[in-house]
Design a protein around this motif. Structure first.
Motif, mmCIF file in Angstrom:
data_model
loop_
_atom_site.group_PDB
_atom_site.id
_atom_site.type_symbol
_atom_site.label_atom_id
_atom_site.label_comp_id
_atom_site.label_asym_id
_atom_site.label_seq_id
_atom_site.Cartn_x
_atom_site.Cartn_y
_atom_site.Cartn_z
ATOM 1 N N LEU A 36 0.828 -1.195 0.000
ATOM 2 C CA LEU A 36 0.000 0.000 0.000
ATOM 3 C C LEU A 36 0.866 1.251 0.000
ATOM 4 O O LEU A 36 1.603 1.496 0.940
ATOM 5 C CB LEU A 36 -0.914 0.022 1.231
ATOM 6 C CG LEU A 36 -2.000 -1.044 1.265
ATOM 7 C CD1 LEU A 36 -2.738 -0.974 2.583
ATOM 8 C CD2 LEU A 36 -2.960 -0.863 0.117
ATOM 9 N N PRO A 37 0.801 2.055 -1.050
ATOM 10 C CA PRO A 37 1.585 3.295 -1.056
ATOM 11 C C PRO A 37 0.999 4.310 -0.077
ATOM 12 O O PRO A 37 -0.155 4.214 0.344
ATOM 13 C CB PRO A 37 1.469 3.791 -2.499
ATOM 14 C CG PRO A 37 0.240 3.148 -3.024
ATOM 15 C CD PRO A 37 0.075 1.850 -2.292
ATOM 16 N N ASP A 38 1.798 5.293 0.258
ATOM 17 C CA ASP A 38 1.370 6.317 1.215
ATOM 18 C C ASP A 38 0.115 7.035 0.747
ATOM 19 O O ASP A 38 -0.708 7.457 1.543
ATOM 20 C CB ASP A 38 2.475 7.346 1.431
ATOM 21 C CG ASP A 38 3.677 6.746 2.114
ATOM 22 O OD1 ASP A 38 3.521 5.666 2.719
ATOM 23 O OD2 ASP A 38 4.761 7.337 2.044
ATOM 24 N N SER A 39 -0.049 7.198 -0.571
ATOM 25 C CA SER A 39 -1.198 7.940 -1.081
ATOM 26 C C SER A 39 -2.506 7.217 -0.803
ATOM 27 O O SER A 39 -3.558 7.825 -0.818
ATOM 28 C CB SER A 39 -1.042 8.180 -2.579
ATOM 29 O OG SER A 39 -0.973 6.939 -3.259
ATOM 30 N N LEU A 40 -2.473 5.916 -0.535
ATOM 31 C CA LEU A 40 -3.689 5.183 -0.207
ATOM 32 C C LEU A 40 -3.896 5.054 1.292
ATOM 33 O O LEU A 40 -5.018 5.038 1.772
ATOM 34 C CB LEU A 40 -3.650 3.782 -0.830
ATOM 35 C CG LEU A 40 -3.689 3.717 -2.342
ATOM 36 C CD1 LEU A 40 -3.547 2.281 -2.798
ATOM 37 C CD2 LEU A 40 -4.971 4.312 -2.872
ATOM 38 N N ILE A 41 -2.817 4.947 2.040
ATOM 39 C CA ILE A 41 -2.920 4.707 3.476
ATOM 40 C C ILE A 41 -3.372 5.955 4.226
ATOM 41 O O ILE A 41 -4.252 5.884 5.083
ATOM 42 C CB ILE A 41 -1.571 4.215 4.031
ATOM 43 C CG1 ILE A 41 -1.231 2.852 3.439
ATOM 44 C CG2 ILE A 41 -1.611 4.117 5.539
ATOM 45 C CD1 ILE A 41 0.155 2.365 3.791
ATOM 46 N N LEU A 42 -2.777 7.096 3.925
ATOM 47 C CA LEU A 42 -3.068 8.314 4.679
ATOM 48 C C LEU A 42 -4.537 8.728 4.611
ATOM 49 O O LEU A 42 -5.137 9.019 5.658
ATOM 50 C CB LEU A 42 -2.154 9.444 4.218
ATOM 51 C CG LEU A 42 -2.175 10.705 5.058
ATOM 52 C CD1 LEU A 42 -1.798 10.383 6.498
ATOM 53 C CD2 LEU A 42 -1.226 11.725 4.486
ATOM 54 N N PRO A 43 -5.177 8.759 3.431
ATOM 55 C CA PRO A 43 -6.607 9.126 3.428
ATOM 56 C C PRO A 43 -7.477 8.146 4.220
ATOM 57 O O PRO A 43 -8.433 8.562 4.879
ATOM 58 C CB PRO A 43 -6.980 9.100 1.954
ATOM 59 C CG PRO A 43 -5.710 9.302 1.229
ATOM 60 C CD PRO A 43 -4.659 8.666 2.076
ATOM 61 N N ILE A 44 -7.141 6.869 4.177
ATOM 62 C CA ILE A 44 -7.919 5.880 4.926
ATOM 63 C C ILE A 44 -7.804 6.156 6.424
ATOM 64 O O ILE A 44 -8.800 6.153 7.149
ATOM 65 C CB ILE A 44 -7.444 4.451 4.588
ATOM 66 C CG1 ILE A 44 -7.798 4.114 3.139
ATOM 67 C CG2 ILE A 44 -8.046 3.435 5.540
ATOM 68 C CD1 ILE A 44 -7.170 2.831 2.636
ATOM 69 N N ILE A 45 -6.589 6.405 6.881
ATOM 70 C CA ILE A 45 -6.378 6.691 8.303
ATOM 71 C C ILE A 45 -7.101 7.969 8.709
ATOM 72 O O ILE A 45 -7.784 8.012 9.739
ATOM 73 C CB ILE A 45 -4.876 6.778 8.620
ATOM 74 C CG1 ILE A 45 -4.235 5.401 8.460
ATOM 75 C CG2 ILE A 45 -4.643 7.331 10.013
ATOM 76 C CD1 ILE A 45 -2.731 5.417 8.584
ATOM 77 N N MET A 46 -6.977 9.013 7.895
ATOM 78 C CA MET A 46 -7.604 10.289 8.246
ATOM 79 C C MET A 46 -9.129 10.182 8.230
ATOM 80 O O MET A 46 -9.803 10.770 9.082
ATOM 81 C CB MET A 46 -7.136 11.396 7.300
ATOM 82 C CG MET A 46 -5.685 11.798 7.506
ATOM 83 S SD MET A 46 -5.283 12.269 9.201
ATOM 84 C CE MET A 46 -6.256 13.734 9.409
ATOM 85 N N GLN A 47 -9.701 9.426 7.286
ATOM 86 C CA GLN A 47 -11.158 9.263 7.254
ATOM 87 C C GLN A 47 -11.652 8.550 8.500
ATOM 88 O O GLN A 47 -12.703 8.889 9.037
ATOM 89 C CB GLN A 47 -11.574 8.486 6.004
ATOM 90 C CG GLN A 47 -11.490 9.298 4.733
ATOM 91 C CD GLN A 47 -11.751 8.458 3.494
ATOM 92 O OE1 GLN A 47 -11.968 7.263 3.574
ATOM 93 N NE2 GLN A 47 -11.710 9.114 2.338
ATOM 94 N N ARG A 48 -10.917 7.576 8.950
ATOM 95 C CA ARG A 48 -11.329 6.861 10.165
ATOM 96 C C ARG A 48 -11.175 7.732 11.408
ATOM 97 O O ARG A 48 -12.005 7.676 12.316
ATOM 98 C CB ARG A 48 -10.526 5.572 10.316
ATOM 99 C CG ARG A 48 -10.929 4.545 9.297
ATOM 100 C CD ARG A 48 -10.263 3.235 9.523
ATOM 101 N NE ARG A 48 -10.663 2.295 8.476
ATOM 102 C CZ ARG A 48 -10.149 1.105 8.344
ATOM 103 N NH1 ARG A 48 -9.224 0.684 9.173
ATOM 104 N NH2 ARG A 48 -10.559 0.317 7.383
#
Length: 121
Positions: A36-48
Motif C-alpha cells: 500500500l503506497p502512502d497515497s492510499l494509506i493516509l486518506p484511509i487513516i484520516m477518514q477513520r
C-alpha cells in the motif's frame, strides 16, 4: 534444537541478486506495508480518525497530523527501498577527479581499473 548451526548475521539469500534482495525485503517487511503506497494509506487513516468527536474539535491539527504520519511512513519505506535496490556502485578510475586518480594510480599502479563504493543515502 537440531544439530545444524544457524548464523544470525549471515544473509539467508544472495543479496547481490535482485531476487535475493526481494526475498530479503519480503522476509523483513510487513506485507501490507510494502503493497500500500502512502497515497492510499493516509486518506484511509484520516477518514477513520475524522469520525471521532475529538478530531472534529481539533481541525487545526489535521495538517500537522498528516505531516507526522507521512514522516512515519517514510521512516519505514526508505529502508525498504534500500533493501530492494543495490547500494553498491563502481566507477572507472579514469573518470575520477585528477587528484584522486593520481593518488590511486600512485599507490596501486595501473592494475586498478575500477573503484567500488557504497552509494548510501
Amino acid at each position: 534444537m537440531s544439530g545444524g548451526s544457524f548464523d544470525i548475521d549471515a544473509p539467508r539469500w544472495d543479496l547481490t541478486t535482485f531476487t535475493g534482495r526481494l526475498k530479503h525485503f519480503f522476509n523483513i517487511t510487513d506485507f501490507t506495508t510494502a503493497l500500500l503506497p502512502d497515497s492510499l494509506i493516509l486518506p484511509i487513516i484520516m477518514q477513520r480518525l475524522e469520525k471521532y468527536k475529538f478530531m472534529q474539535k481539533i481541525t487545526y491539527l489535521h495538517g500537522p497530523l498528516q505531516v507526522m504520519l507521512v514522516g512515519v511512513f517514510l521512516v519505514f519505506m526508505v529502508p525498504a527501498a534500500c533493501s530492494l535496490f543495490p547500494q553498491n556502485c563502481s566507477m572507472a578510475v579514469s573518470k575520477l577527479e585528477p587528484e584522486l586518480r593520481d593518488s590511486i594510480r600512485g599507490r596501486y599502479g595501473e592494475s586498478v581499473q575500477h573503484v567500488y563504493f557504497n552509494k548510501g543515502l
